[in-house]
Write a protein that holds these residues in place. Structure first.
Motif, PDB file in Angstrom:
ATOM      1  N   LEU A 289      13.321 -38.203 -42.853  1.00  0.00           N
ATOM      2  CA  LEU A 289      14.206 -37.607 -43.855  1.00  0.00           C
ATOM      3  C   LEU A 289      14.065 -36.088 -43.912  1.00  0.00           C
ATOM      4  CD1 LEU A 289      13.900 -40.179 -46.767  1.00  0.00           C
ATOM      5  CD2 LEU A 289      15.844 -39.787 -45.247  1.00  0.00           C
ATOM      6  N   ARG A 290      12.848 -35.637 -43.760  1.00  0.00           N
ATOM      7  CA  ARG A 290      12.619 -34.199 -43.871  1.00  0.00           C
ATOM      8  C   ARG A 290      13.416 -33.414 -42.839  1.00  0.00           C
ATOM      9  NH1 ARG A 290       7.252 -35.343 -44.204  1.00  0.00           N
ATOM     10  NH2 ARG A 290       6.972 -34.469 -42.133  1.00  0.00           N
ATOM     11  N   ASP A 291      13.526 -33.967 -41.653  1.00  0.00           N
ATOM     12  CA  ASP A 291      14.168 -33.224 -40.571  1.00  0.00           C
ATOM     13  C   ASP A 291      15.691 -33.344 -40.562  1.00  0.00           C
ATOM     14  OD1 ASP A 291      11.629 -32.705 -39.936  1.00  0.00           O
ATOM     15  OD2 ASP A 291      11.516 -34.055 -38.220  1.00  0.00           O
ATOM     16  N   LEU A 292      16.182 -34.194 -41.433  1.00  0.00           N
ATOM     17  CA  LEU A 292      17.572 -34.603 -41.319  1.00  0.00           C
ATOM     18  C   LEU A 292      18.572 -33.478 -41.565  1.00  0.00           C
ATOM     19  CD1 LEU A 292      18.592 -37.300 -40.521  1.00  0.00           C
ATOM     20  CD2 LEU A 292      19.036 -37.826 -42.900  1.00  0.00           C
ATOM     21  N   ASN A 293      18.249 -32.583 -42.476  1.00  0.00           N
ATOM     22  CA  ASN A 293      19.227 -31.567 -42.867  1.00  0.00           C
ATOM     23  C   ASN A 293      19.131 -30.268 -42.084  1.00  0.00           C
ATOM     24  OD1 ASN A 293      19.254 -33.528 -44.998  1.00  0.00           O
ATOM     25  ND2 ASN A 293      20.611 -32.080 -46.047  1.00  0.00           N
ATOM     26  N   LEU A 294      18.214 -30.236 -41.172  1.00  0.00           N
ATOM     27  CA  LEU A 294      18.037 -28.990 -40.438  1.00  0.00           C
ATOM     28  C   LEU A 294      19.302 -28.605 -39.682  1.00  0.00           C
ATOM     29  CD1 LEU A 294      14.376 -29.306 -39.166  1.00  0.00           C
ATOM     30  CD2 LEU A 294      15.328 -27.699 -40.847  1.00  0.00           C
ATOM     31  N   ARG A 295      20.025 -29.596 -39.191  1.00  0.00           N
ATOM     32  CA  ARG A 295      21.224 -29.327 -38.430  1.00  0.00           C
ATOM     33  C   ARG A 295      22.259 -28.512 -39.218  1.00  0.00           C
ATOM     34  NH1 ARG A 295      24.763 -33.092 -37.563  1.00  0.00           N
ATOM     35  NH2 ARG A 295      23.430 -34.085 -39.105  1.00  0.00           N
ATOM     36  N   THR A 296      22.383 -28.877 -40.482  1.00  0.00           N
ATOM     37  CA  THR A 296      23.329 -28.157 -41.325  1.00  0.00           C
ATOM     38  C   THR A 296      22.957 -26.681 -41.415  1.00  0.00           C
ATOM     39  OG1 THR A 296      23.221 -30.172 -42.656  1.00  0.00           O
ATOM     40  CG2 THR A 296      24.593 -28.372 -43.490  1.00  0.00           C
ATOM     41  N   LEU A 297      21.680 -26.443 -41.614  1.00  0.00           N
ATOM     42  CA  LEU A 297      21.214 -25.060 -41.665  1.00  0.00           C
ATOM     43  C   LEU A 297      21.486 -24.350 -40.340  1.00  0.00           C
ATOM     44  CD1 LEU A 297      19.660 -22.631 -42.776  1.00  0.00           C
ATOM     45  CD2 LEU A 297      17.531 -23.806 -42.163  1.00  0.00           C
ATOM     46  N   LYS A 298      21.208 -25.036 -39.254  1.00  0.00           N
ATOM     47  CA  LYS A 298      21.405 -24.433 -37.935  1.00  0.00           C
ATOM     48  C   LYS A 298      22.858 -23.975 -37.743  1.00  0.00           C
ATOM     49  CE  LYS A 298      17.278 -25.070 -36.053  1.00  0.00           C
ATOM     50  NZ  LYS A 298      16.446 -24.125 -36.840  1.00  0.00           N
ATOM     51  N   ARG A 299      23.790 -24.771 -38.214  1.00  0.00           N
ATOM     52  CA  ARG A 299      25.202 -24.447 -38.066  1.00  0.00           C
ATOM     53  C   ARG A 299      25.541 -23.171 -38.829  1.00  0.00           C
ATOM     54  NH1 ARG A 299      28.527 -29.689 -38.679  1.00  0.00           N
ATOM     55  NH2 ARG A 299      27.789 -29.471 -40.800  1.00  0.00           N
ATOM     56  N   VAL A 300      25.043 -23.106 -40.056  1.00  0.00           N
ATOM     57  CA  VAL A 300      25.266 -21.880 -40.843  1.00  0.00           C
ATOM     58  C   VAL A 300      24.663 -20.680 -40.129  1.00  0.00           C
ATOM     59  CG1 VAL A 300      24.649 -20.688 -42.984  1.00  0.00           C
ATOM     60  CG2 VAL A 300      25.473 -23.051 -43.065  1.00  0.00           C
ATOM     61  N   GLU A 301      23.467 -20.884 -39.610  1.00  0.00           N
ATOM     62  CA  GLU A 301      22.783 -19.802 -38.898  1.00  0.00           C
ATOM     63  C   GLU A 301      23.629 -19.280 -37.726  1.00  0.00           C
ATOM     64  OE1 GLU A 301      19.008 -21.351 -37.661  1.00  0.00           O
ATOM     65  OE2 GLU A 301      17.948 -20.532 -39.397  1.00  0.00           O
ATOM     66  N   ARG A 302      24.131 -20.228 -36.947  1.00  0.00           N
ATOM     67  CA  ARG A 302      24.905 -19.848 -35.764  1.00  0.00           C
ATOM     68  C   ARG A 302      26.153 -19.054 -36.139  1.00  0.00           C
ATOM     69  NH1 ARG A 302      24.147 -25.002 -33.998  1.00  0.00           N
ATOM     70  NH2 ARG A 302      26.307 -25.464 -34.513  1.00  0.00           N
ATOM     71  N   ILE A 303      26.873 -19.585 -37.128  1.00  0.00           N
ATOM     72  CA  ILE A 303      28.115 -18.906 -37.522  1.00  0.00           C
ATOM     73  C   ILE A 303      27.816 -17.526 -38.106  1.00  0.00           C
ATOM     74  CG2 ILE A 303      30.146 -19.021 -39.010  1.00  0.00           C
ATOM     75  CD1 ILE A 303      29.814 -22.098 -38.939  1.00  0.00           C
ATOM     76  N   LEU A 304      26.780 -17.484 -38.918  1.00  0.00           N
ATOM     77  CA  LEU A 304      26.414 -16.199 -39.522  1.00  0.00           C
ATOM     78  C   LEU A 304      26.059 -15.179 -38.441  1.00  0.00           C
ATOM     79  CD1 LEU A 304      25.762 -14.518 -42.071  1.00  0.00           C
ATOM     80  CD2 LEU A 304      23.408 -15.382 -41.921  1.00  0.00           C
ATOM     81  N   ALA A 305      25.258 -15.621 -37.494  1.00  0.00           N
ATOM     82  CA  ALA A 305      24.838 -14.719 -36.418  1.00  0.00           C
ATOM     83  C   ALA A 305      26.045 -14.214 -35.633  1.00  0.00           C
ATOM     84  CB  ALA A 305      23.867 -15.448 -35.484  1.00  0.00           C
ATOM     85  N   ARG A 306      26.950 -15.144 -35.366  1.00  0.00           N
ATOM     86  CA  ARG A 306      28.148 -14.769 -34.627  1.00  0.00           C
ATOM     87  C   ARG A 306      28.946 -13.720 -35.397  1.00  0.00           C
ATOM     88  NH1 ARG A 306      32.770 -18.125 -33.389  1.00  0.00           N
ATOM     89  NH2 ARG A 306      31.818 -19.906 -34.452  1.00  0.00           N
ATOM     90  N   GLY A 307      29.124 -13.989 -36.687  1.00  0.00           N
ATOM     91  CA  GLY A 307      29.882 -13.056 -37.509  1.00  0.00           C
ATOM     92  C   GLY A 307      29.199 -11.696 -37.613  1.00  0.00           C
ATOM     93  N   GLN A 308      27.882 -11.729 -37.671  1.00  0.00           N
ATOM     94  CA  GLN A 308      27.153 -10.465 -37.757  1.00  0.00           C
ATOM     95  C   GLN A 308      27.244  -9.711 -36.438  1.00  0.00           C
ATOM     96  OE1 GLN A 308      23.377 -12.068 -39.164  1.00  0.00           O
ATOM     97  NE2 GLN A 308      23.791 -11.348 -41.249  1.00  0.00           N
ATOM     98  N   ASP A 309      27.165 -10.433 -35.337  1.00  0.00           N
ATOM     99  CA  ASP A 309      27.308  -9.798 -34.022  1.00  0.00           C
ATOM    100  C   ASP A 309      28.689  -9.176 -33.873  1.00  0.00           C
ATOM    101  OD1 ASP A 309      24.789 -10.562 -33.446  1.00  0.00           O
ATOM    102  OD2 ASP A 309      25.335 -12.239 -32.136  1.00  0.00           O
TER     103      ASP A 309
END
Lengths: 216, 216, 216, 216
Positions: free
Chosen positions: A131-151
Motif C-alpha cells: 500500500l505504501r508504494d501504491l501512490n508513488l506513480r501519481t507523484l511521479k506524473r506530477v513531477e514529470r509534467i512539472l519538470a517539463r513545464g519548467q524546462d
DNA sequence: TATGAATGAGGCTTCATTCAT
DNA sequence: AATGAATGAAGCCTCATTCAT
C-alpha cells in the motif's frame, strides 16, 4: 436465508468467496470504520458464512487490511486511462488535476477507508509495503509534467513537485472526505453537479495560475 | 489510584466534575472515534467514576455530543486574536490564511473530532444548531476581505468567497487530518517545522497569486 | 434457575461472590484442567453470572491462577495442627510422614490442580511468588527433625533433607494422582481404607528403617 | 511447506501415513493433554492432511486412544533388555529399580500421557484391555525377585510385592511427572545429571535397606 | 486414497448500561 | 451527589468435524 441455488454456484469457488467477502467488508469498513464495523453484519451481507471470513482472513484485523488493499487495488485499475502524452505542460497538468479530482469523487469508499486509516494513525497502511508504494506513480506524473513545464519556461521554477502534488491531493480528498461537515455548515451548494464542476475548474484555474503567473 | 485530597476539592463542584469528564472524553473520542472510544477508559482517566458520566451525560452518545461541542468551544476562545483591520486586502487575506493554517495545526484534537464526524456522516454535527453556526464567522471574514480587495481592484472579480474559504479550509484541514497517511507514503519532509513553514507560505502564495494575477 | 431469595442475600457481597466463584472454579479446573474446564459450566454452577467472573478475575487465566492459589491457601489452613515438639526424632518423622500422606489424601482437588500444573509445565506456579514459597515450611520441618535425629545419633548421617522430603512427597502425591491408572492396572486393593493404612505404615516403616538401620 | 519428494515416498503407504500421524499425535497429546491438543496443530505437523486423521482414526478420541496405545507399545520395545537371571536377589532388585527409574526418565512422553490419563480418571486406559495388561510383567518380575530373596532369607518376609512395586513406580514416575512443580518450588538441584544419579541410588539404597535391614 | 473448502456449535471476552445503597 | 457491584446483549474467535470432488 441464502438462495440454495446460488450457494451451489459458489461452492468450491474459493476466489469467488474471498472476493465476495472482500467487497462486502470494504463497504462495511468504509461505512463504519474498523471499530464500528461488525463481523456479524459483514457475514450477513455475504453469500457465505461468518466462519469463512475467519477461514480466509484470520481475524477482523486481517479482513480489514485485506479490504484496505482491495479498496486501493480496485480503484487503481481505472487509473491508467489518462493520456497526457500529446499534451503541453499546461494541458497535461490540467488533465492530471481533473483526473485526480474526479477519481476521488468516483471512489468515496476508498476515501472513507483512508479517512479511517488516518483516524487510526495509518496503522495498517504502515504495515503494508504494497500500500505504501501504491501512490508513488501519481507523484511521479506530477513531477514529470512539472519538470517539463519548467524546462519549457512555462511554469515557474520555485515550485516543489511534492508540495504541488500535496495541494492537488488535499483539495481532491477534502472534497469527498469533509463533504458531510462542510455541507452541514455551509450548504450543499458546492456539492451539486454544477457546484462540483465549478470547484474542479477553480482548482485547475488556481493551480495553473499559480504555476504560470508572471507578475504576482 | 485517585488522589483523595484532589477529589475532595472537586466535591460538590458539579461544573468541575463535568469539565473534567469532558476534557477526558474529548481526548478519547478524538483519539479513537465514537465507536472506538471506551466508556471504561474514559472513566478511568477521570477524577470521578463511571456512574457520574451517566449521571451528567445520559449515555455514550450524549457524552460524545457534549465532547464535540466542548472541542469546538474550547478552540473558539483563541480565534478572535487576529487583527486585520489596519491591513490592506492582500495582507489581510494572507493573515487569515496563516491564522487558519496555524489554528488547525494547533488543535489536532478538534480536527480529529471533525474527521470522526465525517466518518459518521456528520450525524451529531447536524443535531446541534450551536455547532452548525459556529464557523460562519470565519467565512464572513473571508467574504469581507475578498469584497474589499475586489472593490479596490486588487483581487480578480470572478472569485467566489465560499469557494475561496473552502480552499483555505481544505488545505489547512488536510494538513492535519491526512498527515498519517500522507507521511507514510511520501515521508515526513512536509511535516517538519521547516516543511510546515514552506507549506503555509506556499498556500498563501498560491492563493494570493490566484487572486491577484493579471495574465494567467 | 437461580433462587431469587438466595441471590438477594448475596447482593453487594463482593467477597461472598468471589469466594463462591473460586470454589466452583477450583472444582472445575481440578476436574477438567485449564483447557478442559468451561467458563460457561463454571458460571452455571455459581450463584452469580458469567459476567461476574470476568468482572472479578479478568479472564480464564486469571480465574485459573486465583483458583490455584485458593486451592493452596484453603488447604494450608489445616496444616499447622501437627504437634511434634514433644516427640523424639523417630516419632516426629513418623508423624510428619503420616500427616503428609493423609493430608494429600484429604485434598485430592489440590493434587489434581498440581497435576494440571505439571501438565502445563508449572506455568502458573512459576508466575506466582506466593505459591512458590508456600511449601518451604514443610521442607523446613523435615530438615529440623532430620538434623535433630542426626545430632542424636539416631538417624544416619548421609541422608539429604531435600531428598528425604522428595521421597515423602513423591509417594504421598502419587498415591492420589495415579490412583486411576494404577488401580486400573493392579486393582483397587491398595486404595481401600485398609489398603491405605497399610500403604501409609509401609511408607513410614521404609523411611524410618532407611534412616535408622545400622547394618544394610 | 511439505517436501514433495518425501510425500511421494509415503504415497500409497497407509501404514506409513498412520504411523506418521500417530507419532505427531502422541507428541501433541503428551504436550497439551486431550483437551489442550488441537487437531489442526497435529495435522499441520503431519506429512499428510487433516482429512486423513479422520479417515484413519475416526475422531479426536479415537486418535487419542491410538496415540496412548502407541506410546505404550513404542516404549515397551526396549523393556526386555534387562538381564537379571544371573544376579542374586539384592543385585537383581537393584537392577530392576535402576531400570525402572531410567526407563521412566527416558520416556517422558509416556509419563505425560499417563498423567493426562489420570487427569481424565483413566477413562481411556479403562477402555483398552490391551493397555491394562501391559504393565503386569513389571510387577511379575518384582514378585519373582522378592520371592527369591525371601526364600533365600535375604529379604524380610513381611513385604508385599504389589506394595513394593508401587513404591518403585511412585518414585520413578513422580520424578518425571512432578519435576516442573517440584523444581519450581525447590530448585533444579535434584534434576541435574548428578542429582538424578544421587536420587536413583538413594531410591535403590532405601528400598534395599528396607528389604534387608535386620534391626530397625 | 486423498484434499481444499466449508461449517455449526460453542468458546472466551467486552460493551454500554443499571442497580442498590 | 456519589459509588462499587452487577448485568444482558452482543462482540470476536476457535473447535472438531464434514462436504464435494
Amino acid at each position: 436465508m441464502k438462495d440454495e441455488q446460488l450457494r451451489r454456484t459458489w461452492k468450491q469457488d474459493a476466489e469467488g468467496v474471498k472476493h465476495d467477502i472482500l467487497m462486502v467488508a470494504m463497504a462495511e469498513f468504509a461505512e463504519h470504520g474498523l471499530a464500528g464495523a461488525r463481523i456479524d453484519e459483514i457475514a450477513e451481507k455475504t453469500k457465505t458464512s461468518k466462519r469463512m471470513i475467519y477461514y480466509y482472513f484470520g481475524d477482523k484485523d486481517g479482513l480489514y487490511l485485506a479490504a484496505l488493499e482491495a479498496a486501493y487495488t480496485r480503484v487503481r485499475a481505472g487509473e491508467e486511462d489518462i493520456d497526457i502524452e500529446g499534451l503541453g505542460p499546461r494541458d497535461a497538468m490540467g488533465a492530471v488535476i481533473r483526473f485526480t479530482f474526479e477519481h476521488h469523487r468516483a471512489h468515496p469508499e476508498l476515501i472513507r477507508m483512508v479517512m479511517n486509516e488516518n483516524v487510526n494513525h495509518a496503522a495498517y497502511l504502515k504495515k503494508s509495503e504494497f500500500l505504501r508504494d501504491l501512490n508513488l506513480r501519481t507523484l511521479k506524473r506530477v513531477e514529470r509534467i512539472l519538470a517539463r513545464g519548467q524546462d519549457d519556461g512555462v511554469f515557474r521554477k520555485d515550485v516543489d513537485a511534492l508540495m504541488l502534488h500535496w495541494q492537488i491531493q488535499a483539495q481532491s480528498f477534502y472534497n469527498v472526505s469533509n463533504r458531510p461537515s462542510f455541507s452541514t455548515k455551509f450548504g450543499e451548494e458546492l456539492f451539486s453537479d454544477e457546484g462540483q464542476n465549478v470547484m474542479r475548474e477553480t482548482i485547475v484555474d488556481s493551480v495553473l495560475t499559480y504555476l504560470t503567473c508572471k507578475a504576482g
